[in-house]
Design an enzyme around this catalytic site. Sequence first.
Site, mmCIF file in Angstrom:
data_model
loop_
_atom_site.group_PDB
_atom_site.id
_atom_site.type_symbol
_atom_site.label_atom_id
_atom_site.label_comp_id
_atom_site.label_asym_id
_atom_site.label_seq_id
_atom_site.Cartn_x
_atom_site.Cartn_y
_atom_site.Cartn_z
ATOM 1 N N ASP A 2 0.825 -1.212 0.000
ATOM 2 C CA ASP A 2 0.000 0.000 0.000
ATOM 3 C C ASP A 2 0.864 1.269 0.000
ATOM 4 O OD1 ASP A 2 -2.429 1.367 0.070
ATOM 5 O OD2 ASP A 2 -3.258 0.110 1.655
ATOM 6 N N GLU A 56 -1.128 1.856 -5.069
ATOM 7 C CA GLU A 56 -1.025 3.295 -4.799
ATOM 8 C C GLU A 56 -2.179 4.048 -5.460
ATOM 9 O OE1 GLU A 56 -0.734 4.020 -8.164
ATOM 10 O OE2 GLU A 56 0.583 5.687 -7.678
ATOM 11 N N TRP A 57 -3.254 3.282 -5.735
ATOM 12 C CA TRP A 57 -4.556 3.830 -6.144
ATOM 13 C C TRP A 57 -4.529 4.549 -7.492
ATOM 14 C CZ3 TRP A 57 -2.813 6.560 -1.373
ATOM 15 C CH2 TRP A 57 -2.778 5.689 -0.275
ATOM 16 N N GLY A 58 -3.488 4.293 -8.284
ATOM 17 C CA GLY A 58 -3.402 4.907 -9.613
ATOM 18 C C GLY A 58 -2.910 6.341 -9.586
ATOM 19 N N ASN A 112 0.086 7.674 -9.249
ATOM 20 C CA ASN A 112 1.335 7.983 -9.958
ATOM 21 C C ASN A 112 1.440 7.225 -11.277
ATOM 22 O OD1 ASN A 112 2.955 9.634 -7.786
ATOM 23 N ND2 ASN A 112 1.995 7.924 -6.712
ATOM 24 N N ASP A 142 -10.449 3.348 -3.327
ATOM 25 C CA ASP A 142 -11.082 2.174 -2.707
ATOM 26 C C ASP A 142 -12.520 1.981 -3.197
ATOM 27 O OD1 ASP A 142 -8.744 2.022 -1.362
ATOM 28 O OD2 ASP A 142 -9.612 1.992 0.644
HETATM 29 C C1 GLA Z 1 -6.023 1.278 1.605
HETATM 30 C C2 GLA Z 1 -6.216 0.281 0.480
HETATM 31 C C3 GLA Z 1 -7.341 -0.682 0.839
HETATM 32 C C4 GLA Z 1 -7.012 -1.385 2.139
HETATM 33 C C5 GLA Z 1 -6.768 -0.374 3.231
HETATM 34 C C6 GLA Z 1 -6.263 -1.019 4.508
HETATM 35 O O1 GLA Z 1 -7.130 2.117 1.727
HETATM 36 O O2 GLA Z 1 -6.501 0.939 -0.720
HETATM 37 O O3 GLA Z 1 -7.548 -1.623 -0.195
HETATM 38 O O4 GLA Z 1 -5.875 -2.194 1.957
HETATM 39 O O5 GLA Z 1 -5.809 0.600 2.838
HETATM 40 O O6 GLA Z 1 -5.977 -0.112 5.501
#
Ligand code: GLA
Length: 406
Positions: free
Chosen positions: A157, A190-192, A194, A212
């Site tokens: 993460d 890293e949620w896209g 970068n 998320d």
């Molecule tokens: C981030 C991630 C989630 C999960 C949480 C856990 O938000 O994007 O998928 O892993 O952390 O804390």
Amino acid sequence: MKRLITILLALALGATLFAQEKPQPLSDSLYRSLAATPPMGWNSWNKFGCNVSEQLIRDMADAMVASGMADAGYQYVVIDDCWQVDRDAQGNIVADPERFPSGMKALADYIHSLGLKFGIYSCAGSMTCQARPGSKGHQFQDALQYARWGVDYLKYDWCYSDGQNAKAAYQTMSEAIKASGHPIVLSICEWGENKPWEWGEGIGHLWRVTPDIRACYDCTFDWGGVGILQCIDADAELYPYAGPGHWNDAEMLEVGNGELTWDENVTHFSMWCMLAAPLMSGNDLRDMDYKTRQILTNKEVIAVNQDRLGMQAIRFMKMGDQEIWAKPLADGEIAVCFMNRSSQPWKLDYNWTNQTMYFARDVNLRKYNYTVRDLWQHKVIGQTKDRLKAEIPAHGVLMVRLAKAQ
Ligand code: GLA
């Protein structure tokens, strides 16, 4: 003299132990060969959050086998955040001794004894998103620890990343994994932010392209959470970056969670399969209802996801709320998904022979006739020489597979 001999013996013993400990590094080509098809498994976060324990994970692994999920191809059992509490005096990561009393090695052994694989979670920052110890400054030590435990998959993460360069941070962990000598799939999370699709291939095996997910069809929350449609849209144009060993991760599945309707769940699962997205279920596998199980274990739809060509679907037609997606498959077949975003049914009347699917060189709908197989009804519903007539429910899909007619 006696002292000197003792010292020499101690040094020799140390060297032997070190030699035994020192792993054979993983070659880059072996590392890249992991995840030849999108990883499939289960992850604790969507349903259980921080409420994870050894018992829960064992139960879920048992349920993965008993429910038919393992038979359908799911194999990774992944503990997300909150399994870790501290570091010891040597800096080794410490699992919560109350929630995981037998330790991670025993848990990994149990999961492996069922023929499944074991996954774990950490963070490139100093802390995880739930403020547990992160891997920053401990990457090689952690990877070695995971290797000793028998970890097969690491979700990594990006909270508390404190201005680090994302590519460098993820590359460090991938080097640490290779140095550990153990084949561990690396899930870049890293949620896209970068653009990991531009640098992730060879560093990790999948990368999140979305914030998320939440179990809703069309929604965006103030804190950043998103629904099914938002994930699909975030992934839609990234098809050039997907392929064997490197996948766009459209987020973990919410099938069976929350208030999604049957049609919305079917859309969610069908589209993740079209997008060649990793299939990490996120529901309680112990008490799945019949419908949830029917969706998650639909082998014909999963076969589209797991197709060895590894192409991600292309949205080749969009007319307002009506979209048509196509995913070329190995052996010259193709999956097509008609997706209805509207809250009204879509009365489809479709002429296949008008189509040139320029992105699927093996498919020629003008020259050849193909059978049209409905992957949810499990039957052939027509041929491409005829028009396709169907009613697609609100928020639903019609997902078919075309194969050259004999
Ligand atoms: C981030 C991630 C989630 C999960 C949480 C856990 O938000 O994007 O998928 O892993 O952390 O804390």
